[in-house]
Write an enzyme that holds these catalytic residues in place. Structure first.
Site, PDB file in Angstrom:
ATOM      1  N   ASP A 308       0.971  -1.089  -0.048  1.00  0.00           N
ATOM      2  CA  ASP A 308       0.011   0.036   0.163  1.00  0.00           C
ATOM      3  C   ASP A 308       0.881   1.062   0.066  1.00  0.00           C
ATOM      4  OD1 ASP A 308      -2.434   1.480   0.068  1.00  0.00           O
ATOM      5  OD2 ASP A 308      -2.286   1.489   2.236  1.00  0.00           O
ATOM      6  N   SER A 330      -6.323   5.346   0.206  1.00  0.00           N
ATOM      7  CA  SER A 330      -6.802   4.099  -0.139  1.00  0.00           C
ATOM      8  C   SER A 330      -8.540   3.620   0.146  1.00  0.00           C
ATOM      9  CB  SER A 330      -6.188   2.704   0.407  1.00  0.00           C
ATOM     10  OG  SER A 330      -4.803   3.487   0.621  1.00  0.00           O
ATOM     11  N   GLN A 380      -6.309  -2.034  -6.298  1.00  0.00           N
ATOM     12  CA  GLN A 380      -6.900  -1.040  -5.173  1.00  0.00           C
ATOM     13  C   GLN A 380      -7.409  -0.016  -5.988  1.00  0.00           C
ATOM     14  OE1 GLN A 380      -4.836   2.362  -2.661  1.00  0.00           O
ATOM     15  NE2 GLN A 380      -4.498   0.131  -1.701  1.00  0.00           N
TER      16      GLN A 380
HETATM   17  C1  LIG Z   1       7.019   2.350   5.431  1.00  0.00           C
HETATM   18  C2  LIG Z   1       6.512   3.529   6.232  1.00  0.00           C
HETATM   19  C3  LIG Z   1       5.040   3.439   6.147  1.00  0.00           C
HETATM   20  C4  LIG Z   1       4.497   4.866   6.858  1.00  0.00           C
HETATM   21  C5  LIG Z   1       4.657   6.007   5.885  1.00  0.00           C
HETATM   22  C6  LIG Z   1       3.474   6.091   4.822  1.00  0.00           C
HETATM   23  C7  LIG Z   1       3.903   6.933   3.614  1.00  0.00           C
HETATM   24  C8  LIG Z   1       3.235   6.759   2.389  1.00  0.00           C
HETATM   25  C9  LIG Z   1       1.893   7.035   2.265  1.00  0.00           C
HETATM   26  C10 LIG Z   1       1.208   6.195   1.578  1.00  0.00           C
HETATM   27  C11 LIG Z   1      -0.235   6.498   1.613  1.00  0.00           C
HETATM   28  C12 LIG Z   1      -1.003   5.240   1.121  1.00  0.00           C
HETATM   29  C13 LIG Z   1      -2.435   5.475   1.150  1.00  0.00           C
HETATM   30  C14 LIG Z   1      -2.874   5.381   2.558  1.00  0.00           C
HETATM   31  O1  LIG Z   1      -2.395   4.710   3.557  1.00  0.00           O
HETATM   32  S1  LIG Z   1      -4.592   6.310   2.891  1.00  0.00           S
HETATM   33  C15 LIG Z   1      -4.940   5.695   4.542  1.00  0.00           C
HETATM   34  C16 LIG Z   1      -6.174   4.512   4.498  1.00  0.00           C
HETATM   35  N1  LIG Z   1      -7.159   4.823   4.072  1.00  0.00           N
HETATM   36  C17 LIG Z   1      -8.143   5.678   4.811  1.00  0.00           C
HETATM   37  O2  LIG Z   1      -7.747   6.123   5.980  1.00  0.00           O
HETATM   38  C18 LIG Z   1      -9.348   6.041   4.223  1.00  0.00           C
HETATM   39  C19 LIG Z   1     -10.295   5.818   5.285  1.00  0.00           C
HETATM   40  N2  LIG Z   1     -11.735   6.273   4.852  1.00  0.00           N
HETATM   41  C20 LIG Z   1     -12.017   7.575   5.066  1.00  0.00           C
HETATM   42  O3  LIG Z   1     -11.576   8.532   5.655  1.00  0.00           O
HETATM   43  C21 LIG Z   1     -13.803   7.670   4.194  1.00  0.00           C
HETATM   44  O4  LIG Z   1     -14.198   6.446   4.015  1.00  0.00           O
HETATM   45  C22 LIG Z   1     -13.425   8.624   3.182  1.00  0.00           C
HETATM   46  C23 LIG Z   1     -12.786  10.078   3.572  1.00  0.00           C
HETATM   47  C24 LIG Z   1     -12.639   8.049   2.059  1.00  0.00           C
HETATM   48  C25 LIG Z   1     -15.026   8.955   2.761  1.00  0.00           C
HETATM   49  O5  LIG Z   1     -15.412   9.503   3.689  1.00  0.00           O
HETATM   50  P1  LIG Z   1     -16.738  10.468   3.594  1.00  0.00           P
HETATM   51  O6  LIG Z   1     -17.825  10.125   2.700  1.00  0.00           O
HETATM   52  O7  LIG Z   1     -17.279  10.990   5.149  1.00  0.00           O
HETATM   53  O8  LIG Z   1     -15.862  11.639   3.071  1.00  0.00           O
HETATM   54  P2  LIG Z   1     -16.177  12.965   2.302  1.00  0.00           P
HETATM   55  O9  LIG Z   1     -16.092  12.722   0.578  1.00  0.00           O
HETATM   56  O10 LIG Z   1     -17.256  13.645   2.820  1.00  0.00           O
HETATM   57  O11 LIG Z   1     -14.919  13.839   2.697  1.00  0.00           O
HETATM   58  C26 LIG Z   1     -14.408  13.517   3.880  1.00  0.00           C
HETATM   59  C27 LIG Z   1     -13.464  14.897   4.550  1.00  0.00           C
HETATM   60  O12 LIG Z   1     -12.546  15.358   3.513  1.00  0.00           O
HETATM   61  C28 LIG Z   1     -12.734  16.755   3.216  1.00  0.00           C
HETATM   62  N3  LIG Z   1     -12.570  16.932   1.858  1.00  0.00           N
HETATM   63  C29 LIG Z   1     -13.079  16.351   0.830  1.00  0.00           C
HETATM   64  N4  LIG Z   1     -12.694  16.733  -0.273  1.00  0.00           N
HETATM   65  C30 LIG Z   1     -11.676  17.430  -0.128  1.00  0.00           C
HETATM   66  C31 LIG Z   1     -10.711  18.073  -0.786  1.00  0.00           C
HETATM   67  N5  LIG Z   1     -10.735  18.019  -2.355  1.00  0.00           N
HETATM   68  N6  LIG Z   1      -9.841  18.763  -0.153  1.00  0.00           N
HETATM   69  C32 LIG Z   1      -9.767  18.877   0.789  1.00  0.00           C
HETATM   70  N7  LIG Z   1     -10.494  18.310   2.018  1.00  0.00           N
HETATM   71  C33 LIG Z   1     -11.441  17.506   1.388  1.00  0.00           C
HETATM   72  C34 LIG Z   1     -14.352  16.978   3.604  1.00  0.00           C
HETATM   73  O13 LIG Z   1     -14.327  18.367   3.895  1.00  0.00           O
HETATM   74  C35 LIG Z   1     -14.270  15.994   4.707  1.00  0.00           C
HETATM   75  O14 LIG Z   1     -14.075  16.576   5.950  1.00  0.00           O
HETATM   76  P3  LIG Z   1     -14.928  16.986   6.841  1.00  0.00           P
HETATM   77  O15 LIG Z   1     -15.813  18.145   6.250  1.00  0.00           O
HETATM   78  O16 LIG Z   1     -15.702  15.967   7.273  1.00  0.00           O
HETATM   79  O17 LIG Z   1     -14.267  17.471   8.011  1.00  0.00           O
END
Ligand SMILES: CCCCCCCCCCCCCC(=O)SCCNC(=O)CCNC(=O)[C@H](O)C(C)(C)COP(=O)(O)OP(=O)(O)OC[C@H]1O[C@@H](n2cnc3c(N)ncnc32)[C@H](O)[C@@H]1OP(=O)(O)O
Length: 398
Positions: A308, A330, A380
Site C-alpha cells: 500500500d 486508499s 486497489q
Molecule cells: C513504510 C512506512 C509507512 C509509513 C509512511 C507512509 C507514507 C506513504 C503513504 C502512503 C499512503 C498510502 C495510502 C494510505 O495509506 S491512505 C490511508 C488508508 N485509507 C483511509 O484512511 C481512508 C479511510 N476512509 C475514509 O476516511 C472515508 O471513507 C473517506 C474520507 C474516504 C470517505 O468518507 P466521507 O464520505 O465521509 O468523505 P467526504 O467525501 O465527505 O470527505 C471527507 C472529508 O474530507 C474533506 N474533503 C473532501 N474533499 C476534499 C478536498 N478536495 N480537499 C480537501 N478536503 C476535502 C471533507 O471536507 C471532509 O471533511 P469534513 O468536512 O468531514 O471534516
C-alpha cells in the site's frame, strides 16, 4: 560452554547466583532442596538427557541443588546469550521488539482475548497525514493468521478502509472465524478504534496442494536492484535538485526523515515529485530491510504492508502539473498470493492504472520475484481529489 560433574557432585547449589540455562547432554541428575539447615533434605525429581534447568537472567538465585547421579555433562547457555532462546516471529509478543523498528515489531500484536488482538502505530514509525493503510492490512492479516491452522496460508484478501484511523489509539482486531474446512479457512477481521469499525478485511487461507500450473504474465525488462539508487540517496538528491521548487527543497531539508522499514528502488526516475505529467504506470523493487524469520505467514503480512506504500498515487500520474495539490486515500485493497514469497528478498512491483473517474483512481499491480515468477496480483481503488485547502488538517473522525 559446558559443565561436567561425576556421580554425587553438585552441579548447581541452592542460594548461588544462576549463570545461565543448563541443558543435560549426557547422564542423569537429582534435584533436591534443603528443608531445615543441612541435615534434612528433600528430593524433588530427577533430570535426564535433554532436560534443562537454570535461569536466563543474572539476578536469579538457584532455589534447589542439582546433584549428578552419574557422570553428567551439561551444555550451558550463559545468561547474556539467553535472548537466543526467544522466538522472533509474528507469533511471539516479545516486548523487546518495540525498541527497534523492524517489520516484526511493526506487525507485532498483543493477544487481548480469544480471537482479539491489539496493535499499535509505533511512535517512531514513519508517518504520513493518515494512519498508513498497509499497517492495518498487515496487522489485520497477522491477527487472522494467528487463528488459522499453521499449514494454511493466506491466498487471497479483500479489505475496505472505512474511516481514517487515529495514530494515538491502539487498533483492536476482532477475528471472526467464518469457516474452517479441510483445505481452506476463511476469516473476517474488523479493526476497531474507540468503538468504531475503521477497517475490515476478508481473508482466505489454503493448505499447499499440487495442481495445474501456468504463467502468462511476464516480468518487464527492468534493471536489477543493485544497479539502482536507494531511496535514501534519491531523497538526499532532492535537497540540491534545482528542478524542484525551493519550498519543496526547504521542506525536505527541515523535515525529519524517518527511513522506511521497506527498501525501495525505482526502476526509472520518478517524476511525480516534479509535478510533471507521466503515464499511469510505475515499476520498482522492494524488500524488507531486516532479515525475517522463516515464517510464510509473516512474509505475506510484510508484503501486504508494503503493497500500500506506493500504489494508488500512480493513478495521479497523468493528472500532475506544477502547483497541483492533491489528497488521496486508499478505499479498498485486494491481493492474491500465487506462490510463496520472501519479503526480505527483492520483489519487482509493476503497477498500472487503467482508469480514474468520479474522484476514484483504480490501480492494478503484479509482483514478481527476481526469476520473473509471478508472486502476487493486486488491485486497489482509492479516493483522489484536487486539494481544496492549502494545508488540510487530516483528523480522525472517531
Ligand atoms: C513504510 C512506512 C509507512 C509509513 C509512511 C507512509 C507514507 C506513504 C503513504 C502512503 C499512503 C498510502 C495510502 C494510505 O495509506 S491512505 C490511508 C488508508 N485509507 C483511509 O484512511 C481512508 C479511510 N476512509 C475514509 O476516511 C472515508 O471513507 C473517506 C474520507 C474516504 C470517505 O468518507 P466521507 O464520505 O465521509 O468523505 P467526504 O467525501 O465527505 O470527505 C471527507 C472529508 O474530507 C474533506 N474533503 C473532501 N474533499 C476534499 C478536498 N478536495 N480537499 C480537501 N478536503 C476535502 C471533507 O471536507 C471532509 O471533511 P469534513 O468536512 O468531514 O471534516
Amino acid at each position: 560452554m559446558d559443565a561436567e560433574a561425576d556421580g554425587g557432585e553438585y552441579i548447581v547449589c541452592e542460594g548461588e547466583r544462576g549463570d545461565g540455562v543448563y541443558f543435560i547432554w549426557e547422564g542423569e541428575a537429582e534435584v533436591f532442596r534443603s528443608i531445615t539447615g543441612d541435615e534434612e533434605s528433600h528430593t524433588e525429581f530427577q533430570l535426564k538427557c535433554y532436560d534443562y534447568f537454570g535461569y536466563s537472567t543474572s539476578t536469579y538465585i538457584h532455589h534447589a541443588n542439582v546433584i549428578a547421579l552419574s557422570k553428567l555433562t551439561c551444555l550451558v547457555l550463559p545468561h547474556e546469550h539467553c535472548s537466543l532462546l526467544q522466538k522472533k516471529s509474528i507469533w511471539s509478543t516479545d516486548k523487546s521488539l518495540e525498541t527497534c523498528l523492524s517489520m516484526e515489531s511493526i506487525l507485532n500484536l498483543e493477544p487481548i482475548e480469544v480471537d482479539i488482538f491489539q496493535g499499535i502505530n509505533l511512535p517512531d514509525a514513519p508517518k504520513s497525514e493518515r494512519v498508513f493503510g498497509g499497517l492495518l492490512i498487515g496487522q489485520a492479516l497477522a491477527a487472522a493468521s494467528k487463528t488459522v491452522d499453521f499449514l494454511k496460508v493466506v491466498h487471497g484478501l479483500h479489505a475496505y478502509f472505512l474511516i481514517g484511523g487515529d495514530f494515538d489509539e491502539p487498533f483492536i482486531y476482532e477475528v471472526h472465524r467464518l469457516r474452517d474446512g479441510k483445505s481452506f479457512a476463511t476469516r473476517r477481521v474488523d479493526a476497531i478504534q474507540k468503538g468504531n469499525m475503521i477497517f475490515t478485511l476478508l481473508a482466505s487461507f489454503q493448505k499447499e496442494e499440487e495442481g495445474f500450473d501456468h504463467q502468462e504474465a511476464t516480468m518487464p525488462a527492468v534493471p536489477p536492484p543493485g544497479m539502482l539508487w536507494p531511496m535514501e540517496e534519491v531523497h538526499e538528491s532532492f535537497l540540491t535538485n534545482p528542478l524542484l521548487p525551493r519550498t519543496y527543497r526547504n521542506m525536505v531539508a527541515t523535515g525529519k526523515y524517518i527511513p522506511w522499514p521497506i527498501e525501495i528502488r525505482f526502476c526509472e526516475p520518478s517524476t511525480s515529485t516534479y509535478g510533471i505529467k507521466s503515464p499511469p504506470s510505475l515499476r520498482y523493487w522492494l524488500r524488507a530491510k531486516d532479515k525475517l524469520s522463516d515464517d510464510q505467514a509473516l512474509h505475506r503480512c510484510v508484503v501486504a504492508y508494503a503493497s500500500d506504500l506506493i500504489f494508488l498515487n500512480v493513478s495521479l500520474n497523468p493528472h500532475r502539473r506544477k502547483g497541483l495539490e492533491t489528497i488521496s486515500a486508499s478505499l479498498n485493497h485486494s491481493m492474491w498470493f500465487h506462490r510463496s514469497v520472501r519479503a526480505d528478498d527483492w520483489i519487482c512491483f509493476v503497477i498500472y492504472s487503467p482508469v480514474a473517474n468520479n474522484a476514484r483512481g483504480f490501480v492494478s499491480g503484479q509482483m514478481f520475484d527476481r526469476k520473473g515468477e509471478l508472486l502476487v496480483s493486486l488491485t486497489q481503488e482509492g479516493l483522489i481529489r484536487k486539494d481544496r485547502s492549502p494545508n488540510p488538517p487530516v483528523t480522525s473522525k472517531l
